[in-house]
Design a protein around this motif. Structure first.
Motif, mmCIF file in Angstrom:
data_model
loop_
_atom_site.group_PDB
_atom_site.id
_atom_site.type_symbol
_atom_site.label_atom_id
_atom_site.label_comp_id
_atom_site.label_asym_id
_atom_site.label_seq_id
_atom_site.Cartn_x
_atom_site.Cartn_y
_atom_site.Cartn_z
ATOM 1 N N SER A 9 88.132 -29.735 70.622
ATOM 2 C CA SER A 9 87.188 -29.054 69.747
ATOM 3 C C SER A 9 85.903 -29.853 69.622
ATOM 4 N N SER A 10 84.814 -29.138 69.447
ATOM 5 C CA SER A 10 83.523 -29.798 69.320
ATOM 6 C C SER A 10 83.376 -30.394 67.926
ATOM 7 N N PRO A 11 82.611 -31.459 67.777
ATOM 8 C CA PRO A 11 82.443 -32.075 66.454
ATOM 9 C C PRO A 11 81.745 -31.120 65.495
ATOM 10 N N LYS A 12 82.087 -31.253 64.236
ATOM 11 C CA LYS A 12 81.492 -30.376 63.232
ATOM 12 C C LYS A 12 80.029 -30.741 63.006
ATOM 13 N N SER A 13 79.231 -29.724 62.746
ATOM 14 C CA SER A 13 77.818 -29.941 62.481
ATOM 15 C C SER A 13 77.639 -30.543 61.094
ATOM 16 N N ARG A 14 76.444 -31.072 60.851
ATOM 17 C CA ARG A 14 76.148 -31.633 59.532
ATOM 18 C C ARG A 14 76.257 -30.556 58.459
ATOM 19 N N ARG A 15 75.866 -29.351 58.791
ATOM 20 C CA ARG A 15 75.945 -28.245 57.844
ATOM 21 C C ARG A 15 77.388 -27.922 57.501
ATOM 22 N N GLU A 16 78.263 -27.922 58.510
ATOM 23 C CA GLU A 16 79.685 -27.649 58.262
ATOM 24 C C GLU A 16 80.309 -28.739 57.403
ATOM 25 N N TYR A 59 78.768 -30.657 55.275
ATOM 26 C CA TYR A 59 78.222 -30.526 53.914
ATOM 27 C C TYR A 59 78.933 -29.404 53.168
ATOM 28 N N SER A 60 79.167 -28.296 53.882
ATOM 29 C CA SER A 60 79.842 -27.163 53.267
ATOM 30 C C SER A 60 81.253 -27.542 52.829
#
Length: 203
Positions: free
Chosen positions: A2-9, A11-12
């Motif tokens: 799986s790809s790394p989570k974004s900063r937005r994800e 934060y959410s």
């Protein structure tokens, strides 16, 4: 992979976790009725919109809170059961873990006092059954399969034990703090005496 989570994800997820932590503390301290979403948003230092991004309403947030509480209790009961020697000891260890959890002021108030208010009695009872009745049934089946208890109607037997445990939870959570431990011990003695009547070998 799986790809790394974004900063937005990230934060959410952090916001949701913070809301759950704040809501747990406030619901346990002030109750469901006296706690508003605005109170929770302010205490968490987020906007009301951020709350609605994760939860449709106050009831949905409360349900998420008690789901987390119940999962901790179930995990503890299962862990204690797995560490016990024999099917009967496992079932009793799980029961003891559950009764001990009911003494916790946060779990006790949220799941046994506030939940019927927040969800309504019938929906709350159905919710509890969805989350714990299946586990009770697994223990009943394991005791029958191991020959510890005699032939027992699994469905009604499990539901009777489930209601005994529910009665104990309400009694313990509703007891004054200085007598809660005594009520827990008395509930344990009564439930164990009742279910012991099903044992084939009562020695």
């Amino acid at each position: 992979m799986s790809s790394p989570k974004s900063r937005r994800e990230l934060y959410s997820e952090a916001t949701r976790a913070a809301l759950l932590e704040t809501a747990t503390r406030m619901f346990a301290a002030d109750g469901f009725t006296k706690t508003s979403l605005d109170d929770i948003a302010t205490a968490t230092q987020v906007t009301r919109g951020a709350v609605y991004h994760h939860f449709a309403n106050k009831t949905a947030l409360f349900v998420a809170v008690i789901e987390a509480q119940e999962q901790v209790v179930v995990d503890r009961a299962v862990a204690d059961a797995l560490a016990a020697d024999g099917e009967w000891a496992a079932a009793m260890a799980a029961l003891d873990a559950y009764l001990d959890s009911c003494c916790d002021p946060v779990y006790g108030r949220l799941c046994w006092i506030e939940a019927p208010i927040a969800l309504g009695y019938s929906e709350w009872l159905e919710w509890e059954a969805d989350h714990t009745l299946g586990l009770v049934e697994k223990f009943v089946v394991s005791l029958i399969d191991a020959g510890v208890i005699g032939p027992t109607p699994v469905g009604i037997g499990s539901r009777m034990v489930f209601h005994l445990m529910g009665g104990a939870g309400s009694a313990i959570a509703g007891a004054p703090e200085d007598s809660r431990t005594q009520v827990r011990q008395e509930c344990g003695l009564v439930i164990k005496a009742m279910v012991s009547g099903l044992r084939i070998d009562r020695s």
